[in-house]
Design a protein around this motif. Structure first.
Motif, PDB file in Angstrom:
ATOM      1  N   MET A   1       0.823  -1.305   0.099  1.00 56.15           N
ATOM      2  CA  MET A   1      -0.064  -0.016  -0.025  1.00 56.15           C
ATOM      3  C   MET A   1       0.839   1.076  -0.083  1.00 56.15           C
ATOM      4  SD  MET A   1      -3.230   0.314   2.622  1.00 56.15           S
ATOM      5  CE  MET A   1      -4.116   1.790   2.607  1.00 56.15           C
ATOM      6  N   VAL A   2       1.196   1.610  -1.182  1.00 58.27           N
ATOM      7  CA  VAL A   2       2.325   2.789  -1.319  1.00 58.27           C
ATOM      8  C   VAL A   2       1.712   4.018  -0.868  1.00 58.27           C
ATOM      9  CG1 VAL A   2       3.618   1.509  -3.135  1.00 58.27           C
ATOM     10  CG2 VAL A   2       1.673   3.204  -3.585  1.00 58.27           C
ATOM     11  N   THR A   3       0.311   3.943  -0.584  1.00 56.74           N
ATOM     12  CA  THR A   3      -0.196   5.229   0.212  1.00 56.74           C
ATOM     13  C   THR A   3      -0.134   5.334   1.331  1.00 56.74           C
ATOM     14  OG1 THR A   3      -2.516   4.344  -0.177  1.00 56.74           O
ATOM     15  CG2 THR A   3      -1.907   5.483  -1.931  1.00 56.74           C
ATOM     16  N   GLY A   4       0.126   4.499   2.198  1.00 57.00           N
ATOM     17  CA  GLY A   4       0.226   4.161   3.583  1.00 57.00           C
ATOM     18  C   GLY A   4       1.253   5.095   4.230  1.00 57.00           C
ATOM     19  N   ALA A   5       0.917   5.452   5.480  1.00 53.95           N
ATOM     20  CA  ALA A   5       2.037   6.420   6.173  1.00 53.95           C
ATOM     21  C   ALA A   5       3.570   5.625   6.647  1.00 53.95           C
ATOM     22  CB  ALA A   5       1.264   7.048   7.417  1.00 53.95           C
ATOM     23  N   ALA A   6       3.204   4.164   6.764  1.00 53.81           N
ATOM     24  CA  ALA A   6       4.365   3.157   7.079  1.00 53.81           C
ATOM     25  C   ALA A   6       5.123   2.702   5.811  1.00 53.81           C
ATOM     26  CB  ALA A   6       4.033   2.119   7.999  1.00 53.81           C
ATOM     27  N   VAL A   7       4.680   3.325   4.727  1.00 47.84           N
ATOM     28  CA  VAL A   7       5.330   2.563   3.553  1.00 47.84           C
ATOM     29  C   VAL A   7       6.685   2.406   3.457  1.00 47.84           C
ATOM     30  CG1 VAL A   7       5.601   4.597   2.189  1.00 47.84           C
ATOM     31  CG2 VAL A   7       5.305   2.468   1.043  1.00 47.84           C
ATOM     32  N   HIS A   8       7.550   3.485   3.915  1.00 53.23           N
ATOM     33  CA  HIS A   8       9.031   3.149   4.031  1.00 53.23           C
ATOM     34  C   HIS A   8       9.327   2.163   5.152  1.00 53.23           C
ATOM     35  CE1 HIS A   8       9.672   6.552   1.136  1.00 53.23           C
ATOM     36  NE2 HIS A   8       8.676   7.096   1.918  1.00 53.23           N
ATOM     37  N   GLU A   9       9.008   2.183   6.195  1.00 47.67           N
ATOM     38  CA  GLU A   9       8.845   1.110   7.271  1.00 47.67           C
ATOM     39  C   GLU A   9       8.641  -0.218   6.455  1.00 47.67           C
ATOM     40  OE1 GLU A   9       7.699  -0.590  11.672  1.00 47.67           O
ATOM     41  OE2 GLU A   9       6.633   1.401  10.734  1.00 47.67           O
ATOM     42  N   ALA A  10       7.369  -0.458   5.856  1.00 44.91           N
ATOM     43  CA  ALA A  10       7.472  -1.910   5.213  1.00 44.91           C
ATOM     44  C   ALA A  10       8.338  -2.208   4.121  1.00 44.91           C
ATOM     45  CB  ALA A  10       5.839  -1.544   4.600  1.00 44.91           C
ATOM     46  N   VAL A  11       8.875  -1.039   3.297  1.00 46.80           N
ATOM     47  CA  VAL A  11       9.767  -1.537   2.301  1.00 46.80           C
ATOM     48  C   VAL A  11      11.112  -1.890   3.002  1.00 46.80           C
ATOM     49  CG1 VAL A  11      11.210  -0.447   0.521  1.00 46.80           C
ATOM     50  CG2 VAL A  11       9.010   0.118   0.449  1.00 46.80           C
ATOM     51  N   ALA A  12      11.648  -1.318   4.163  1.00 46.22           N
ATOM     52  CA  ALA A  12      12.672  -1.548   4.735  1.00 46.22           C
ATOM     53  C   ALA A  12      12.509  -3.047   5.357  1.00 46.22           C
ATOM     54  CB  ALA A  12      13.036  -0.756   5.957  1.00 46.22           C
ATOM     55  N   LEU A  13      11.244  -3.620   6.143  1.00 43.29           N
ATOM     56  CA  LEU A  13      11.029  -4.861   6.473  1.00 43.29           C
ATOM     57  C   LEU A  13      11.121  -5.834   5.235  1.00 43.29           C
ATOM     58  CD1 LEU A  13       8.237  -4.242   8.961  1.00 43.29           C
ATOM     59  CD2 LEU A  13      10.545  -4.954   9.461  1.00 43.29           C
ATOM     60  N   ALA A  14      10.523  -5.449   4.085  1.00 37.92           N
ATOM     61  CA  ALA A  14      10.626  -6.388   2.825  1.00 37.92           C
ATOM     62  C   ALA A  14      12.081  -6.614   2.367  1.00 37.92           C
ATOM     63  CB  ALA A  14       9.875  -5.817   1.850  1.00 37.92           C
ATOM     64  N   ARG A  15      12.916  -5.520   2.623  1.00 38.12           N
ATOM     65  CA  ARG A  15      14.367  -5.636   2.106  1.00 38.12           C
ATOM     66  C   ARG A  15      15.117  -6.922   2.985  1.00 38.12           C
ATOM     67  NH1 ARG A  15      14.608   0.320   0.784  1.00 38.12           N
ATOM     68  NH2 ARG A  15      14.500   0.274  -1.325  1.00 38.12           N
ATOM     69  N   GLU A  16      14.586  -6.855   4.238  1.00 35.09           N
ATOM     70  CA  GLU A  16      15.376  -7.614   5.067  1.00 35.09           C
ATOM     71  C   GLU A  16      14.712  -9.239   4.967  1.00 35.09           C
ATOM     72  OE1 GLU A  16      14.471  -6.523   9.378  1.00 35.09           O
ATOM     73  OE2 GLU A  16      15.193  -4.389   8.802  1.00 35.09           O
ATOM     74  N   HIS A  17      13.693  -9.235   4.203  1.00 35.38           N
ATOM     75  CA  HIS A  17      13.359 -10.634   3.924  1.00 35.38           C
ATOM     76  C   HIS A  17      12.934 -10.584   2.280  1.00 35.38           C
ATOM     77  CE1 HIS A  17      12.532 -11.023   8.271  1.00 35.38           C
ATOM     78  NE2 HIS A  17      12.148  -9.975   8.121  1.00 35.38           N
ATOM     79  N   PRO A  18      14.169 -11.025   1.626  1.00 34.41           N
ATOM     80  CA  PRO A  18      14.188 -11.008   0.250  1.00 34.41           C
ATOM     81  C   PRO A  18      13.207 -12.203  -0.399  1.00 34.41           C
ATOM     82  CG  PRO A  18      16.189 -11.711   0.996  1.00 34.41           C
ATOM     83  CD  PRO A  18      15.419 -11.296   2.139  1.00 34.41           C
ATOM     84  N   ASP A  19      12.856 -13.391   0.444  1.00 35.54           N
ATOM     85  CA  ASP A  19      11.916 -14.396  -0.226  1.00 35.54           C
ATOM     86  C   ASP A  19      10.468 -13.984   0.116  1.00 35.54           C
ATOM     87  OD1 ASP A  19      14.251 -15.746  -0.972  1.00 35.54           O
ATOM     88  OD2 ASP A  19      14.303 -16.723   0.997  1.00 35.54           O
ATOM     89  N   LEU A  20      10.317 -12.913   0.601  1.00 33.24           N
ATOM     90  CA  LEU A  20       8.950 -12.443   0.898  1.00 33.24           C
ATOM     91  C   LEU A  20       8.525 -11.764  -0.332  1.00 33.24           C
ATOM     92  CD1 LEU A  20       6.489 -11.912   2.944  1.00 33.24           C
ATOM     93  CD2 LEU A  20       7.632  -9.485   3.167  1.00 33.24           C
ATOM     94  N   ALA A  21       7.088 -12.341  -0.819  1.00 32.04           N
ATOM     95  CA  ALA A  21       6.451 -11.795  -1.929  1.00 32.04           C
ATOM     96  C   ALA A  21       5.749 -10.670  -1.625  1.00 32.04           C
ATOM     97  CB  ALA A  21       5.445 -13.071  -2.405  1.00 32.04           C
ATOM     98  N   VAL A  22       5.990  -9.482  -2.305  1.00 31.74           N
ATOM     99  CA  VAL A  22       5.263  -8.178  -2.126  1.00 31.74           C
ATOM    100  C   VAL A  22       4.479  -7.602  -3.077  1.00 31.74           C
ATOM    101  CG1 VAL A  22       5.903  -5.968  -1.125  1.00 31.74           C
ATOM    102  CG2 VAL A  22       7.191  -7.600  -0.197  1.00 31.74           C
ATOM    103  N   GLY A  23       3.308  -7.602  -2.876  1.00 29.39           N
ATOM    104  CA  GLY A  23       2.406  -7.050  -4.273  1.00 29.39           C
ATOM    105  C   GLY A  23       1.940  -5.761  -3.988  1.00 29.39           C
ATOM    106  N   LEU A  24       1.273  -5.135  -4.878  1.00 34.24           N
ATOM    107  CA  LEU A  24       0.683  -3.745  -4.786  1.00 34.24           C
ATOM    108  C   LEU A  24      -0.750  -3.986  -4.273  1.00 34.24           C
ATOM    109  CD1 LEU A  24       0.620  -0.748  -5.174  1.00 34.24           C
ATOM    110  CD2 LEU A  24      -0.174  -1.309  -7.724  1.00 34.24           C
TER     111      LEU A  24
END
Length: 192
Positions: A1-24
């Motif tokens: 949810m790129v519109t969310g206030a926590a988008v940068h935190e979510a992206v950082a967490l996703a980078r820590e977990h490269p096997d995580l599928a991340v959709g829009l």
């Protein structure tokens, strides 16, 4: 949810977990519940492109799948448009038939009325036994933890979901039924 206030935190967490599928998770209402005209097809198209571009800029890769807040893309007049928009990405769109969707694991079926029974261990056990068929199934859920200074409508329910999803009884049912837990990266690899 790129519109969310926590988008940068979510992206950082996703980078820590490269096997995580991340959709829009396409969203036009935002956390402030602003108004958006879903009948304005040009605006929908422009907003889709804007969000995909922002997603790719933030994450460094395209989404592994696409869905939308409140299932907006599944509106009868929008589904064909979203199919057209998502097709060049080569990823599944929720409701396009490539993956079965199960969305009953949610504790607020009436606005701001919480019923934790719908995210309880017995309820999820029943869903797993009755609603998972052969093939690919996506289970929708909203797990999370409360954050200081953030009070969404769906809040304490998220922690109840975490407790249920991580309960050892659920793991036993998944094992008993022979369900293999996968994500959309696995889906892409299976059809590559």
């Amino acid at each position: 949810m790129v519109t969310g206030a926590a988008v940068h935190e979510a992206v950082a967490l996703a980078r820590e977990h490269p096997d995580l599928a991340v959709g829009l998770h396409w969203d036009v209402w935002g956390e402030d519940e602003r108004w958006f005209d879903l009948d304005d097809v040009d605006a929908v198209r422009d907003e889709f492109h804007r969000q995909v571009e922002l997603f790719e800029r933030l994450t460094g890769h395209p989404p592994t799948h696409v869905d939308s807040h409140r299932h907006a893309h599944r509106e009868q007049h929008l589904m064909p448009l979203f199919q057209e928009l998502v097709e060049p990405l080569g990823v599944p769109l929720r409701g396009d038939g490539s993956v079965e969707f199960v969305g009953g694991f949610y504790a607020q079926w009436e606005w701001q009325v919480t019923n934790l029974e719908y995210v309880s261990v017995p309820f999820l056990e029943r869903m797993l036994r009755e609603e998972v068929a052969d093939g690919w199934t996506e289970f929708s859920c909203h797990p999370g933890y409360r954050s200081h200074g953030y009070t969404p409508v769906y809040d304490r329910e998220r922690e109840a979901e975490v407790a249920t999803l991580t309960d050892r009884r659920i793991a036993a049912v998944i094992d008993d039924l022979g369900i293999e837990l996968c994500n959309y990266l696995d889906f892409a690899a299976a059809f590559a």
